[in-house]
Scaffold this active site. Structure first.
Site, PDB file in Angstrom:
ATOM      1  N   TYR A  95      -1.719  -0.732  10.640  1.00  0.00           N
ATOM      2  CA  TYR A  95      -1.881  -1.076   9.216  1.00  0.00           C
ATOM      3  C   TYR A  95      -0.593  -0.765   8.451  1.00  0.00           C
ATOM      4  O   TYR A  95      -0.139  -1.583   7.637  1.00  0.00           O
ATOM      5  CB  TYR A  95      -3.065  -0.290   8.634  1.00  0.00           C
ATOM      6  N   SER A 125       0.863  -1.184   0.000  1.00  0.00           N
ATOM      7  CA  SER A 125       0.000   0.000   0.000  1.00  0.00           C
ATOM      8  C   SER A 125       0.896   1.230   0.000  1.00  0.00           C
ATOM      9  O   SER A 125       2.088   1.124   0.301  1.00  0.00           O
ATOM     10  CB  SER A 125      -0.835  -0.019   1.285  1.00  0.00           C
TER      11      SER A 125
HETATM   12  N1  LIG Z   1      -8.687   0.078  -1.037  1.00  0.00           N
HETATM   13  C1  LIG Z   1      -7.597   0.778  -0.845  1.00  0.00           C
HETATM   14  O1  LIG Z   1      -7.638   2.030  -0.789  1.00  0.00           O
HETATM   15  C2  LIG Z   1      -6.265   0.090  -0.687  1.00  0.00           C
HETATM   16  C3  LIG Z   1      -5.107   0.881  -0.756  1.00  0.00           C
HETATM   17  C4  LIG Z   1      -3.877   0.259  -0.595  1.00  0.00           C
HETATM   18  C5  LIG Z   1      -3.801  -1.097  -0.408  1.00  0.00           C
HETATM   19  N2  LIG Z   1      -4.933  -1.856  -0.341  1.00  0.00           N
HETATM   20  C6  LIG Z   1      -4.786  -3.288  -0.097  1.00  0.00           C
HETATM   21  O2  LIG Z   1      -5.305  -3.979  -1.216  1.00  0.00           O
HETATM   22  C7  LIG Z   1      -5.888  -5.212  -0.799  1.00  0.00           C
HETATM   23  C8  LIG Z   1      -7.325  -5.301  -1.292  1.00  0.00           C
HETATM   24  O3  LIG Z   1      -8.018  -4.178  -0.802  1.00  0.00           O
HETATM   25  P1  LIG Z   1      -9.542  -3.902  -1.190  1.00  0.00           P
HETATM   26  O4  LIG Z   1      -9.759  -2.458  -0.969  1.00  0.00           O
HETATM   27  O5  LIG Z   1      -9.831  -4.493  -2.494  1.00  0.00           O
HETATM   28  O6  LIG Z   1     -10.254  -4.704  -0.019  1.00  0.00           O
HETATM   29  P2  LIG Z   1     -11.801  -5.151   0.095  1.00  0.00           P
HETATM   30  O7  LIG Z   1     -12.190  -4.961   1.516  1.00  0.00           O
HETATM   31  O8  LIG Z   1     -12.637  -4.525  -0.953  1.00  0.00           O
HETATM   32  O9  LIG Z   1     -11.721  -6.725  -0.218  1.00  0.00           O
HETATM   33  C9  LIG Z   1     -10.935  -7.558   0.592  1.00  0.00           C
HETATM   34  C10 LIG Z   1     -11.398  -8.983   0.392  1.00  0.00           C
HETATM   35  O10 LIG Z   1     -10.566  -9.802   1.234  1.00  0.00           O
HETATM   36  C11 LIG Z   1     -11.407 -10.759   1.879  1.00  0.00           C
HETATM   37  N3  LIG Z   1     -10.796 -11.191   3.145  1.00  0.00           N
HETATM   38  C12 LIG Z   1     -10.691 -10.482   4.294  1.00  0.00           C
HETATM   39  N4  LIG Z   1     -10.149 -11.233   5.242  1.00  0.00           N
HETATM   40  C13 LIG Z   1      -9.877 -12.442   4.692  1.00  0.00           C
HETATM   41  C14 LIG Z   1      -9.325 -13.641   5.189  1.00  0.00           C
HETATM   42  N5  LIG Z   1      -8.941 -13.751   6.466  1.00  0.00           N
HETATM   43  N6  LIG Z   1      -9.187 -14.707   4.340  1.00  0.00           N
HETATM   44  C15 LIG Z   1      -9.590 -14.607   3.050  1.00  0.00           C
HETATM   45  N7  LIG Z   1     -10.157 -13.495   2.542  1.00  0.00           N
HETATM   46  C16 LIG Z   1     -10.299 -12.426   3.348  1.00  0.00           C
HETATM   47  C17 LIG Z   1     -12.716 -10.013   2.119  1.00  0.00           C
HETATM   48  O11 LIG Z   1     -13.787 -10.914   2.342  1.00  0.00           O
HETATM   49  C18 LIG Z   1     -12.843  -9.220   0.832  1.00  0.00           C
HETATM   50  O12 LIG Z   1     -13.541  -9.942  -0.158  1.00  0.00           O
HETATM   51  C19 LIG Z   1      -5.751  -5.242   0.718  1.00  0.00           C
HETATM   52  O13 LIG Z   1      -4.611  -5.980   1.066  1.00  0.00           O
HETATM   53  C20 LIG Z   1      -5.570  -3.794   1.083  1.00  0.00           C
HETATM   54  O14 LIG Z   1      -4.877  -3.637   2.287  1.00  0.00           O
HETATM   55  C21 LIG Z   1      -6.169  -1.283  -0.492  1.00  0.00           C
END
Ligand SMILES: NC(=O)c1ccc[n+]([C@@H]2O[C@H](COP(=O)([O-])OP(=O)(O)OC[C@H]3O[C@@H](n4cnc5c(N)ncnc54)[C@H](O)[C@@H]3O)[C@@H](O)[C@H]2O)c1
Length: 325
Positions: A212, A199
């Site tokens: 985080y 991230s």
């Molecule tokens: N959205 C953002 O702004 C952002 C920015 C930087 C990094 N990220 C990273 O990108 C990745 C995806 O983010 P997103 O925004 O698409 O998240 P999201 O919340 O939209 O989706 C995450 C998915 O992971 C699944 N999940 C959660 N815990 C789990 C577990 N223990 N086992 C299996 N599945 C599990 C959830 O059910 C969900 O479907 C994450 O690692 C997040 O930290 C997101």
């Protein structure tokens, strides 16, 4: 060229002409090593610089198995849909059966190939067991995307022990269990790609995201460390590692983004983020931010004194507000 060694004889002064010859040989080897290093060093700098301006080839993923954790929502879901549209066979893992099944359904409706499995990546035994089943059912997994993650957002002292532990379990340990499950076969075959979602919180320290940020710096650290481990084990390694640093993406994970200049710094659509991640993987990039220029900002920021960078940060006033309000 072999490494230089200084013989005991020459150190304790009891060297005969054989010892002196050995010393001369060692110095010659050292000088040759230094000359080779300097040449290769500058060639690789020029090569990498030129690559910045040349379109990189994109690997064909058609027919390949891509396993994505957290495929039920957000970027995981978008990546699953887009990999499938490129002809890949997508293995969707998520803790949420309903949303994961929906992703698989949408891929199939669009004419793609996908298989859904419920898995909580926190549980190492479950990960290992399911990985064995997936290998048995489908064979080699060409591309592993460590995407599942959570992001509670409030001050450090407001984080409960339980949510802090869970965040490290999912965002860090879950990734390591996936690697321990799928990396051995990649090493054995000397092929495969691993993508990990860090991230911008793995590039910069951000308020309300202390634990985080720790998890996302950890992702950056383990990927960088793994790259070295694989390279030293096999200098001809064909296993490609790609660490992704997304900025704020419009998936709902980032609940209260704050922007002073929304036209300059705004939420990125999850479709665009997924496309950018897939492109980085197909181009074999070791690191990529979404948007791409963020990584260069971070690199430039590192050579600027912290005090000056903080002035810029305060001016931009772009953060994530607490979710406790
Ligand atoms: N959205 C953002 O702004 C952002 C920015 C930087 C990094 N990220 C990273 O990108 C990745 C995806 O983010 P997103 O925004 O698409 O998240 P999201 O919340 O939209 O989706 C995450 C998915 O992971 C699944 N999940 C959660 N815990 C789990 C577990 N223990 N086992 C299996 N599945 C599990 C959830 O059910 C969900 O479907 C994450 O690692 C997040 O930290 C997101």
């Amino acid at each position: 060229m072999s490494r230089t060694t200084v013989s005991n004889n020459s150190r304790d002064g009891s060297a005969g002409s054989g010892g002196q010859n050995n010393d001369i040989y060692n110095y010659v080897v050292l000088i040759v090593d230094i000359v080779v290093l300097v040449i290769k060093f500058w060639v690789s700098i020029v090569e990498e610089f030129v690559k910045l301006f040349v379109a990189r080839a994109e690997a064909n993923v058609s027919g390949q198995f891509v396993l994505i954790t957290g495929a039920g929502h957000g970027m995981g879901k978008e990546m699953a849909l887009q990999y499938a549209s490129l002809g890949a066979k997508v293995i969707c893992w998520d803790v949420n059966e309903q949303t994961n099944t929906q992703t698989v359904k949408e891929i199939k409706q669009a004419g793609g190939t996908a298989f859904g499995y419920v898995c909580n990546v926190v549980k190492r035994e479950d990960v290992m067991e399911l990985a064995a089943k997936v290998r048995k059912d489908h064979g080699f997994i060409n591309i592993l995307v460590n995407n599942a993650g959570i992001m509670p957002c409030h001050t450090l002292l407001e984080h409960t022990e339980q949510e802090t532990r869970l965040m490290y379990d999912i965002n860090v340990l879950g990734n390591l269990w996936m690697l321990q499950a799928f990396l051995p076969e990649m090493i054995e075959r000397n092929e495969g790609s691993i993508v990990a979602l860090s991230s911008c919180a793995g590039l910069f320290g951000l308020p309300n995201l202390v634990p985080y940020c720790g998890t996302k710096f950890a992702v950056r650290g383990y990927m960088s460390s793994l790259a070295e481990e694989l390279r030293l084990k096999n200098p001809q390694t064909n296993i490609k590692l790609t660490t992704i640093y997304p900025y704020m993406i419009d998936t709902g994970l980032c609940k209260n983004p704050r922007f002073r200049f929304p036209s300059l710094l705004k939420l990125v659509a999850s479709k665009d983020a997924a496309a950018s991640i897939i492109l980085a993987q197909r181009q074999g990039l070791e690191e990529a931010s979404v948007p791409r220029h963020f990584l260069y900002v971070e690199k430039a920021g590192r050579i600027i004194p912290k005090k000056a960078m903080r002035l810029v940060n305060d001016f931009l006033d772009t953060y994530v507000d607490t979710d406790k309000k």
